[in-house]
Scaffold this active site. Structure first.
Site, PDB file in Angstrom:
ATOM      1  N   GLU A 155      38.282  28.295  44.744  1.00 51.64           N
ATOM      2  CA  GLU A 155      38.226  28.837  45.643  1.00 51.64           C
ATOM      3  C   GLU A 155      39.648  28.255  46.847  1.00 51.64           C
ATOM      4  O   GLU A 155      39.141  27.128  47.739  1.00 51.64           O
ATOM      5  CB  GLU A 155      37.807  29.524  46.923  1.00 51.64           C
ATOM      6  N   GLU A 256      35.792  41.003  51.670  1.00 49.15           N
ATOM      7  CA  GLU A 256      35.285  39.933  52.476  1.00 49.15           C
ATOM      8  C   GLU A 256      35.829  39.839  53.688  1.00 49.15           C
ATOM      9  O   GLU A 256      36.771  39.431  54.139  1.00 49.15           O
ATOM     10  CB  GLU A 256      35.122  38.647  51.788  1.00 49.15           C
TER      11      GLU A 256
END
Length: 279
Positions: A155, A256
């Site tokens: 990520e 998220e």
């Protein structure tokens, strides 16, 4: 298309955190979700007691939700101490100790996506030394993921909130997936496309989607500014997710974001009920 045509999973490490960990899966199910994801829940322990692992497994199974994504140990999140695998000494040793624990726990619940945060730069340490350590540890993580038929996610974060984290662009994160795949020959390292972090870095999101949708193993969203629910900021998230689908991404989308000054169960008014239910 639109939000109703997506498959969403809720991240229980940023939503429903007003509840104890073991109560969150049931709360997500009560809100209509069939799938959840988690950061590593034991921030101070890469190898928690088996009873803690079994208790969380039971809570997820009893709630009737599916665990679809799990982070390896990465220190305390959220916060500036992001990641462990490239940090020489005790932190990288903790990461290595955690690899098989994470993989085994994920496998026990049918989870097939494991996220490894790269780790911050450390003062006084050669970045090249950290990068070599990171590649070695990511290769170990990729092999563990392969053992359970999972993908390894890598990520990009954002420089404003994680100024010492070196992967702060889509090309940087994708470049690491290439190195891991080359090192292992497995081809299971994939890009985690977090649209919030990429937008905080000022990237051209339609261009990122066009270039990297085929390399993407998971997508996460929050609005910007504020990291709140869709509609609380200015990101055209519905359009961006439509672009992802048209570009061939068929996976889930992780929620998220921060719920704001309200219970997490009240932070989903924007989301059609049918998009929550898929396991």
């Amino acid at each position: 298309m639109g939000f109703a045509d997506q498959r969403f999973t809720v991240n229980l490490s940023i939503l429903f955190t007003e509840l104890p960990l073991l109560e969150r899966p049931a709360a997500a199910a009560a809100a209509g979700f069939g799938a959840v994801e988690l950061w590593w829940p034991w921030v101070d322990s890469p190898t928690p007691d088996r009873s803690e692992l079994e208790a969380l497994k039971k809570a997820i199974e009893d709630a009737g939700v599916r665990l679809t994504g799990l982070n390896f140990y990465a220190g305390r999140l959220p916060g500036p101490d992001r990641g462990a695998l490239s940090v020489p000494g005790e932190e990288s040793e903790k990461f290595r100790a955690n690899i098989e624990v994470t993989a085994d726990f994920a496998h026990s619940l049918g989870c097939t996506a494991l996220n490894a945060l790269y780790g911050n730069r450390v003062d006084g340490t050669d970045p090249a030394e950290q990068d070599a350590l990171a590649l070695e540890n990511l290769a170990l993580a990729a092999r563990a993921a392969d053992r359970i038929d999972a993908v390894l996610l890598i990520e990009a974060l954002n420089a404003a909130e994680s100024p010492l984290y070196p992967l702060v662009s889509a090309p940087a994160a994708v470049g690491i997936t290439d190195k891991v795949n080359e090192a292992t020959g497995l081809g299971n390292a994939r890009f985690l496309m977090d649209l919030y972090h990429l937008s905080m870095n000022g990237e051209d999101l339609p261009s990122v989607i066009e270039r990297y949708a085929a390399r993407t193993g998971h997508v996460q969203i929050a609005d910007n500014p504020g990291r709140g629910a869709p509609g609380t900021g200015s990101l055209p998230l519905e359009d961006l997710l439509d672009r992802l689908r048209k570009a061939g991404y068929e996976g889930r989308v992780g929620l998220e974001y921060k719920p704001g000054d309200r219970p997490s169960a009240e932070a989903f008014a924007w989301l059609p009920t049918g998009a929550r239910a898929a396991r």
